[in-house]
Motif scaffolding. Structure first.
Motif, PDB file in Angstrom:
ATOM      1  N   ARG A 132       0.825  -1.215   0.000  1.00  0.00           N
ATOM      2  CA  ARG A 132       0.000   0.000   0.000  1.00  0.00           C
ATOM      3  C   ARG A 132       0.863   1.271   0.000  1.00  0.00           C
ATOM      4  O   ARG A 132       0.547   2.249   0.668  1.00  0.00           O
ATOM      5  CB  ARG A 132      -0.940   0.008   1.211  1.00  0.00           C
ATOM      6  CG  ARG A 132      -2.018  -1.048   1.160  1.00  0.00           C
ATOM      7  CD  ARG A 132      -2.803  -1.145   2.454  1.00  0.00           C
ATOM      8  NE  ARG A 132      -3.312   0.128   2.907  1.00  0.00           N
ATOM      9  CZ  ARG A 132      -4.601   0.413   3.118  1.00  0.00           C
ATOM     10  NH1 ARG A 132      -5.518  -0.506   2.914  1.00  0.00           N
ATOM     11  NH2 ARG A 132      -4.980   1.593   3.559  1.00  0.00           N
ATOM     12  N   ASP A 133       1.961   1.230  -0.728  1.00  0.00           N
ATOM     13  CA  ASP A 133       2.897   2.353  -0.837  1.00  0.00           C
ATOM     14  C   ASP A 133       3.575   2.705   0.481  1.00  0.00           C
ATOM     15  O   ASP A 133       4.144   3.798   0.626  1.00  0.00           O
ATOM     16  CB  ASP A 133       2.202   3.599  -1.410  1.00  0.00           C
ATOM     17  CG  ASP A 133       2.225   3.602  -2.939  1.00  0.00           C
ATOM     18  OD1 ASP A 133       2.685   2.604  -3.525  1.00  0.00           O
ATOM     19  OD2 ASP A 133       1.778   4.591  -3.537  1.00  0.00           O
ATOM     20  N   VAL A 134       3.522   1.807   1.452  1.00  0.00           N
ATOM     21  CA  VAL A 134       4.237   1.974   2.713  1.00  0.00           C
ATOM     22  C   VAL A 134       5.411   0.998   2.719  1.00  0.00           C
ATOM     23  O   VAL A 134       5.224  -0.197   2.487  1.00  0.00           O
ATOM     24  CB  VAL A 134       3.335   1.712   3.924  1.00  0.00           C
ATOM     25  CG1 VAL A 134       4.126   1.843   5.225  1.00  0.00           C
ATOM     26  CG2 VAL A 134       2.147   2.669   3.926  1.00  0.00           C
ATOM     27  N   THR A 135       6.609   1.512   2.942  1.00  0.00           N
ATOM     28  CA  THR A 135       7.806   0.681   2.904  1.00  0.00           C
ATOM     29  C   THR A 135       8.396   0.538   4.302  1.00  0.00           C
ATOM     30  O   THR A 135       8.596   1.534   5.004  1.00  0.00           O
ATOM     31  CB  THR A 135       8.855   1.280   1.953  1.00  0.00           C
ATOM     32  OG1 THR A 135       8.301   1.393   0.633  1.00  0.00           O
ATOM     33  CG2 THR A 135      10.099   0.411   1.898  1.00  0.00           C
ATOM     34  N   ARG A 136       8.659  -0.698   4.704  1.00  0.00           N
ATOM     35  CA  ARG A 136       9.223  -0.974   6.016  1.00  0.00           C
ATOM     36  C   ARG A 136      10.334  -2.017   5.874  1.00  0.00           C
ATOM     37  O   ARG A 136      10.293  -2.868   4.981  1.00  0.00           O
ATOM     38  CB  ARG A 136       8.155  -1.517   6.967  1.00  0.00           C
ATOM     39  CG  ARG A 136       7.070  -0.511   7.333  1.00  0.00           C
ATOM     40  CD  ARG A 136       7.603   0.519   8.332  1.00  0.00           C
ATOM     41  NE  ARG A 136       6.563   1.440   8.770  1.00  0.00           N
ATOM     42  CZ  ARG A 136       6.282   2.585   8.187  1.00  0.00           C
ATOM     43  NH1 ARG A 136       6.982   2.945   7.113  1.00  0.00           N
ATOM     44  NH2 ARG A 136       5.337   3.373   8.645  1.00  0.00           N
ATOM     45  N   PRO A 137      11.341  -1.957   6.755  1.00  0.00           N
ATOM     46  CA  PRO A 137      12.401  -2.969   6.710  1.00  0.00           C
ATOM     47  C   PRO A 137      11.900  -4.320   7.220  1.00  0.00           C
ATOM     48  O   PRO A 137      11.113  -4.382   8.171  1.00  0.00           O
ATOM     49  CB  PRO A 137      13.472  -2.390   7.646  1.00  0.00           C
ATOM     50  CG  PRO A 137      12.708  -1.510   8.599  1.00  0.00           C
ATOM     51  CD  PRO A 137      11.579  -0.931   7.797  1.00  0.00           C
ATOM     52  N   VAL A 138      12.332  -5.385   6.572  1.00  0.00           N
ATOM     53  CA  VAL A 138      12.040  -6.744   7.016  1.00  0.00           C
ATOM     54  C   VAL A 138      13.298  -7.585   6.851  1.00  0.00           C
ATOM     55  O   VAL A 138      14.195  -7.245   6.081  1.00  0.00           O
ATOM     56  CB  VAL A 138      10.873  -7.387   6.229  1.00  0.00           C
ATOM     57  CG1 VAL A 138       9.569  -6.644   6.450  1.00  0.00           C
ATOM     58  CG2 VAL A 138      11.201  -7.467   4.750  1.00  0.00           C
ATOM     59  N   VAL A 139      13.346  -8.682   7.576  1.00  0.00           N
ATOM     60  CA  VAL A 139      14.470  -9.610   7.477  1.00  0.00           C
ATOM     61  C   VAL A 139      13.927 -10.997   7.169  1.00  0.00           C
ATOM     62  O   VAL A 139      13.064 -11.508   7.893  1.00  0.00           O
ATOM     63  CB  VAL A 139      15.292  -9.647   8.777  1.00  0.00           C
ATOM     64  CG1 VAL A 139      16.455 -10.621   8.623  1.00  0.00           C
ATOM     65  CG2 VAL A 139      15.805  -8.261   9.134  1.00  0.00           C
ATOM     66  N   LEU A 140      14.413 -11.608   6.096  1.00  0.00           N
ATOM     67  CA  LEU A 140      14.003 -12.957   5.721  1.00  0.00           C
ATOM     68  C   LEU A 140      15.050 -13.957   6.194  1.00  0.00           C
ATOM     69  O   LEU A 140      16.255 -13.757   5.990  1.00  0.00           O
ATOM     70  CB  LEU A 140      13.851 -13.080   4.206  1.00  0.00           C
ATOM     71  CG  LEU A 140      12.480 -12.782   3.597  1.00  0.00           C
ATOM     72  CD1 LEU A 140      12.134 -11.306   3.801  1.00  0.00           C
ATOM     73  CD2 LEU A 140      12.453 -13.131   2.119  1.00  0.00           C
ATOM     74  N   ASP A 141      14.598 -15.009   6.838  1.00  0.00           N
ATOM     75  CA  ASP A 141      15.462 -16.148   7.148  1.00  0.00           C
ATOM     76  C   ASP A 141      15.426 -17.081   5.953  1.00  0.00           C
ATOM     77  O   ASP A 141      14.367 -17.624   5.607  1.00  0.00           O
ATOM     78  CB  ASP A 141      14.980 -16.854   8.410  1.00  0.00           C
ATOM     79  CG  ASP A 141      15.158 -15.994   9.651  1.00  0.00           C
ATOM     80  OD1 ASP A 141      16.276 -15.476   9.846  1.00  0.00           O
ATOM     81  OD2 ASP A 141      14.187 -15.832  10.410  1.00  0.00           O
ATOM     82  N   VAL A 142      16.571 -17.267   5.310  1.00  0.00           N
ATOM     83  CA  VAL A 142      16.626 -17.965   4.026  1.00  0.00           C
ATOM     84  C   VAL A 142      17.493 -19.212   4.125  1.00  0.00           C
ATOM     85  O   VAL A 142      18.514 -19.225   4.808  1.00  0.00           O
ATOM     86  CB  VAL A 142      17.193 -17.038   2.928  1.00  0.00           C
ATOM     87  CG1 VAL A 142      17.146 -17.728   1.571  1.00  0.00           C
ATOM     88  CG2 VAL A 142      16.431 -15.717   2.889  1.00  0.00           C
TER      89      VAL A 142
END
Length: 205
Positions: A132-142
């Motif tokens: 929704r045009d809101v950007t937030r940091p995330v961390v993926l465990d890969v």
């Protein structure tokens, strides 16, 4: 005598992968996500105790493997309107302005910015998720699942990844109070990805 197929498959795989620190990883270059053999799914709490599971049917993306693995990045674009939880009325609500608002914001995107090496084939991808045009940091465990010969004659690599997001941080705040206490929809959403990718040069014209 052997027909040479196994040797040819091994040779193809050897050119598409390399070993770093004793771990086999994809060779440098761009790897294109194959949607037919990949999935983007999610799990959210419903009525405090049960879970709703769903997935997105339309998405595309690229994994760029750099010479220095820490400089690698990945990006994926998801069509918001392709959300599917198996219930038409619920999907219609999720597409509305209360949730994804697909008419105004037709795409969800993720792009990794930094790779943090872990143990063995595991690592963490630090990036930015936009909803929704809101950007937030995330961390993926890969986790890198490995490489196998592809039916087109090239090599296919596979990854699995998980992360958890707070939907209210992206402006998705709709909810309903329950008579028994609590709310109808949980704030936390777990995202799960199973990704298969093929080297960009191996894509059919």
């Amino acid at each position: 005598m052997p027909d040479g197929t196994a040797t040819e498959d091994t040779a193809l795989k050897d050119t598409a992968t390399r070993t770093v620190g004793g771990i086999e990883i994809p060779a440098p270059g761009d790897w294109v996500i194959d949607p037919a053999h990949s999935s983007v799914s999610f799990v959210a709490r419903h009525m405090m105790v049960s879970k709703v599971r769903g997935h997105f049917g339309e998405f595309s993306g690229t994994i760029h493997v750099a010479e220095e693995t820490e400089r690698s990045w990945a990006e994926i674009t998801i069509k918001a309107a392709s959300i599917d939880t198996g219930t038409e009325t619920r999907d219609t609500h999720l597409k509305s302005g209360d949730f994804l608002d697909v008419e105004r914001f037709p795409e969800l995107t993720f792009r990794s910015l930094r790779i943090e090496p872990g143990k063995g084939p595991n690592f963490r991808a630090h990036g930015q998720l936009t909803i929704r045009d809101v950007t937030r940091p995330v961390v993926l465990d890969v986790e890198y699942e490995g490489a196998i010969p592809d039916t087109r004659g090239g090599t296919r690599v596979a990854f699995s990844a998980t992360t958890e997001m707070d939907r209210e941080e992206f402006g998705i705040t709709w909810n309903m109070a329950l008579e028994t206490g609590g709310v109808l929809v949980g704030r936390k959403v777990k995202i799960e990805l199973e990704v298969a990718a093929i080297q960009a040069a191996e894509q059919p014209a």
